[in-house]
Design a protein around this motif. Structure first.
Motif, PDB file in Angstrom:
ATOM      1  N   TYR A  61       0.823  -1.203   0.000  1.00  0.00           N
ATOM      2  CA  TYR A  61       0.000   0.000   0.000  1.00  0.00           C
ATOM      3  C   TYR A  61       0.866   1.266   0.000  1.00  0.00           C
ATOM      4  O   TYR A  61       0.357   2.366  -0.068  1.00  0.00           O
ATOM      5  CB  TYR A  61      -0.929   0.006   1.211  1.00  0.00           C
ATOM      6  CG  TYR A  61      -2.200  -0.787   1.001  1.00  0.00           C
ATOM      7  CD1 TYR A  61      -3.442  -0.192   1.114  1.00  0.00           C
ATOM      8  CD2 TYR A  61      -2.155  -2.143   0.659  1.00  0.00           C
ATOM      9  CE1 TYR A  61      -4.611  -0.919   0.913  1.00  0.00           C
ATOM     10  CE2 TYR A  61      -3.300  -2.869   0.458  1.00  0.00           C
ATOM     11  CZ  TYR A  61      -4.534  -2.255   0.584  1.00  0.00           C
ATOM     12  OH  TYR A  61      -5.688  -2.985   0.375  1.00  0.00           O
ATOM     13  N   THR A  79       4.168   8.681   2.027  1.00  0.00           N
ATOM     14  CA  THR A  79       3.788   7.585   1.155  1.00  0.00           C
ATOM     15  C   THR A  79       4.656   7.496  -0.087  1.00  0.00           C
ATOM     16  O   THR A  79       5.222   8.485  -0.550  1.00  0.00           O
ATOM     17  CB  THR A  79       2.319   7.720   0.665  1.00  0.00           C
ATOM     18  OG1 THR A  79       2.269   8.655  -0.412  1.00  0.00           O
ATOM     19  CG2 THR A  79       1.386   8.170   1.771  1.00  0.00           C
ATOM     20  N   ARG A 137       3.032   6.805  -2.679  1.00  0.00           N
ATOM     21  CA  ARG A 137       1.966   7.135  -3.631  1.00  0.00           C
ATOM     22  C   ARG A 137       2.166   8.593  -4.065  1.00  0.00           C
ATOM     23  O   ARG A 137       2.149   9.507  -3.241  1.00  0.00           O
ATOM     24  CB  ARG A 137       0.598   6.953  -2.972  1.00  0.00           C
ATOM     25  CG  ARG A 137       0.381   5.572  -2.391  1.00  0.00           C
ATOM     26  CD  ARG A 137      -1.013   5.390  -1.842  1.00  0.00           C
ATOM     27  NE  ARG A 137      -1.270   6.136  -0.624  1.00  0.00           N
ATOM     28  CZ  ARG A 137      -1.075   5.682   0.618  1.00  0.00           C
ATOM     29  NH1 ARG A 137      -0.588   4.466   0.799  1.00  0.00           N
ATOM     30  NH2 ARG A 137      -1.365   6.419   1.662  1.00  0.00           N
ATOM     31  N   CYS A 188      -5.052   0.396  -3.180  1.00  0.00           N
ATOM     32  CA  CYS A 188      -3.613   0.594  -3.365  1.00  0.00           C
ATOM     33  C   CYS A 188      -2.863  -0.678  -3.713  1.00  0.00           C
ATOM     34  O   CYS A 188      -1.821  -0.626  -4.371  1.00  0.00           O
ATOM     35  CB  CYS A 188      -3.007   1.217  -2.106  1.00  0.00           C
ATOM     36  SG  CYS A 188      -3.789   2.760  -1.617  1.00  0.00           S
ATOM     37  N   ASN A 189      -3.350  -1.829  -3.254  1.00  0.00           N
ATOM     38  CA  ASN A 189      -2.639  -3.062  -3.575  1.00  0.00           C
ATOM     39  C   ASN A 189      -2.618  -3.303  -5.076  1.00  0.00           C
ATOM     40  O   ASN A 189      -1.698  -3.926  -5.606  1.00  0.00           O
ATOM     41  CB  ASN A 189      -3.267  -4.253  -2.843  1.00  0.00           C
ATOM     42  CG  ASN A 189      -4.724  -4.456  -3.204  1.00  0.00           C
ATOM     43  OD1 ASN A 189      -5.487  -3.507  -3.325  1.00  0.00           O
ATOM     44  ND2 ASN A 189      -5.115  -5.710  -3.358  1.00  0.00           N
ATOM     45  N   CYS A 218      -3.036  -0.614  -7.721  1.00  0.00           N
ATOM     46  CA  CYS A 218      -3.256   0.805  -8.001  1.00  0.00           C
ATOM     47  C   CYS A 218      -3.655   1.029  -9.461  1.00  0.00           C
ATOM     48  O   CYS A 218      -2.868   0.768 -10.369  1.00  0.00           O
ATOM     49  CB  CYS A 218      -1.998   1.601  -7.677  1.00  0.00           C
ATOM     50  SG  CYS A 218      -2.102   3.349  -8.130  1.00  0.00           S
ATOM     51  N   LYS A 258       1.642   4.490  -7.204  1.00  0.00           N
ATOM     52  CA  LYS A 258       2.559   4.088  -6.139  1.00  0.00           C
ATOM     53  C   LYS A 258       3.860   3.553  -6.745  1.00  0.00           C
ATOM     54  O   LYS A 258       3.889   3.039  -7.871  1.00  0.00           O
ATOM     55  CB  LYS A 258       1.923   3.029  -5.248  1.00  0.00           C
ATOM     56  CG  LYS A 258       1.754   1.675  -5.922  1.00  0.00           C
ATOM     57  CD  LYS A 258       1.216   0.632  -4.964  1.00  0.00           C
ATOM     58  CE  LYS A 258       1.126  -0.730  -5.672  1.00  0.00           C
ATOM     59  NZ  LYS A 258       0.584  -1.776  -4.793  1.00  0.00           N
TER      60      LYS A 258
END
Length: 483
Positions: free
Chosen positions: A93, A179, A181, A198-199, A201, A206
């Motif tokens: 993430y 992050t 991200r 997020c896993n 994206c 990210k």
């Protein structure tokens, strides 16, 4: 992404200057630094395959290999890993707080757990290097708890209205989550869209191995052997000579001068145990954080106006003498609604999901062993410590006071978190006679041309996400080795 692919058959009996087992954070960041110094060739051995980002989005999967097919889990707790080129960089993430300075010396300061054989100050320059490589977006105010010598590469994400109130009331303890991200688009990454997936994206925002380290796997000095499992390390005396690998039902051998083991905290100890390299507490001390989910109902204050999935990070309950009795607790302020929106008219967004994450004490009874017949990794996990559970309870008991700056209507416990997906321990760092497996340079105590990288080397369990630290440790290990 171009990859210098080779097959196991192609490299049978070949000799490399550097052989790297695994391709996750530890392995890839070590190689990033090592390539500045290599005169010969390097080989990456990866059990999984390469799965392009678009394949991952279409299949909603980071790997074709299910993690629980690679080990025998004797307990109910899940242990999530990613078996693919890039390892956890595919599915993480990308929350990137540093460990706290106290985390490196909890035995000295609080009489619990294990000290690290290095300090925060020693690792700090390498944190900066890892953050630069990953273009971390972060809050400059975090230097109040986590000193830094360089600014974050990107500005922080937009906090929520809740975060702004918390920062005003607690300027020394509440910060915007750092992050991987992107807050600002880069040449290879889009901007985080805050859709909480997020896993996988959808914006490619990210940091991943594909959009951040592509040049590593296509480097003219690097060969990449995919869909190849490392079975054993072959050695003479205290020197590793080669590896036995398995691909398409056949076994081959590869030789080398220096070996890096970064196959995750389950498979790395399994490889050593299959190789009859059982120094110190090899395989012991498997651990991760303990966590709980809470949902706070607010009275007249809306949420979900931040620019990323987790916007706030509160350190009010992180460090102090209480760690002699119970663990630290880190509070994550969420910009998503895992339990749905409120049904009341006009109040749909007046809710604040929180994650409470606490450190746990590694226990030698929680371990990875191998099946004597097949050599398969077996996870024998006996449960969390009272120390860790008390830390989460401390967080729950303290929430009313912590949230005093907000118009709180009610605080609602939702569930204990099954896992943080942070597999740690089993090959911890330390001194040669304290049960540890590797030294402060991450070199194996017995096999002196074997470097062990990744979260398997963690002597203790911080509440903070571990991936940034794994990257920084690997850069440091390679820098010290070649300097």
């Amino acid at each position: 992404m171009e990859i210098n692919r080779v097959s196991a058959k192609d490299i049978n009996e070949e000799h490399y200057e550097l052989v790297v087992v695994g391709s996750g954070f530890g392995s890839s960041f070590f190689l990033t630094e090592a390539l500045k110094h290599l005169t010969g060739r390097a080989l990456i051995l990866e059990w999984g395959d390469f799965h392009p980002w678009d394949w991952q989005i279409q299949t909603q999967s980071s790997s074709a290999i299910k993690p629980d097919s690679t080990y025998d889990n004797r307990g109910e707790k899940p242990w999530n890993t990613t078996i693919a080129l890039g390892g956890g960089m595919n599915c993480w993430y990308s929350q990137t707080p540093r460990l706290h300075p106290s985390d490196f010396a909890i035995r000295t300061r609080y009489g619990v757990g294990n000290d690290w054989p290095l300090s925060y100050a020693e690792l700090e320059p390498y944190y900066c290097q890892a953050e630069q490589i990953m273009s971390i977006a972060g809050d400059p105010d975090m230097t109040r708890v986590l000193p830094r010598s360089q600014p974050f590469p990107q500005p922080p994400h937009k906090g929520s209205s809740i975060d702004m109130l918390m920062k005003e009331a607690m300027p020394d303890h509440h910060f915007i989550m750092p992050t991987g991200r992107a807050r600002v688009a880069t040449g290879t990454r889009g901007v985080c869209c805050a859709n909480a997936t997020c896993n996988l994206c959808p914006m490619n925002a990210k940091f991943t191995a594909q959009n951040g380290l592509a040049e590593l796997y296509s480097h003219p000095k690097v060969d990449v052997c995919l869909k190849t499992e490392v079975r054993t390390l072959e050695y003479q005396g205290n020197i590793i000579k080669g590896v036995t690998i398995r691909s398409d039902g056949q076994e081959f051998k590869v030789f080398g001068d220096l070996f890096v083991l970064g196959a995750n905290a389950i498979q790395s100890p399994a490889i050593l145990l299959r190789s009859d390299i059982n120094f110190g507490e090899t395989g012991m001390g498997l651990h991760e954080q303990v966590g709980a989910n809470v949902e706070v109902y607010l009275d007249g204050l809306g949420n979900f106006d931040g620019s990323t999935i987790t916007t706030g990070l509160n350190y009010s309950l992180y460090d102090g003498d209480f760690r002699k009795e119970h663990s630290a607790c880190l509070v994550y302020f969420e910009n998503r609604w895992p339990y749905g929106l409120r049904p009341e008219i006009g109040r749909w967004n007046q809710t604040l999901p929180l994650m409470l994450v606490s450190e746990d004490l590694p226990n030698v009874e929680n371990r990875v062993v191998i099946d004597p017949q097949t050599g398969q990794a077996i996870i024998d996990y006996r449960g969390e410590s009272d120390y860790g559970m008390k830390g989460v309870q401390y967080g729950l008991d303290s929430l009313e006071k912590l949230l005093a700056p907000l118009p709180v209507e009610s605080i609602n416990f939702r569930e204990w978190r099954l896992t943080e997906s942070h597999v740690q321990g089993t090959l911890r760092m330390g001194q040669v006679d304290d049960g540890s497996v590797v030294d402060g340079h991450m070199v194996h105590h017995k096999m002196r041309n074997l470097v062990v990288v990744g979260t398997a080397t963690y002597p203790s369990c911080s509440p903070a996400n571990p991936s940034l630290t794994a990257a920084a440790l690997s850069i440091r290990a390679a820098d010290l080795l070649y300097s």
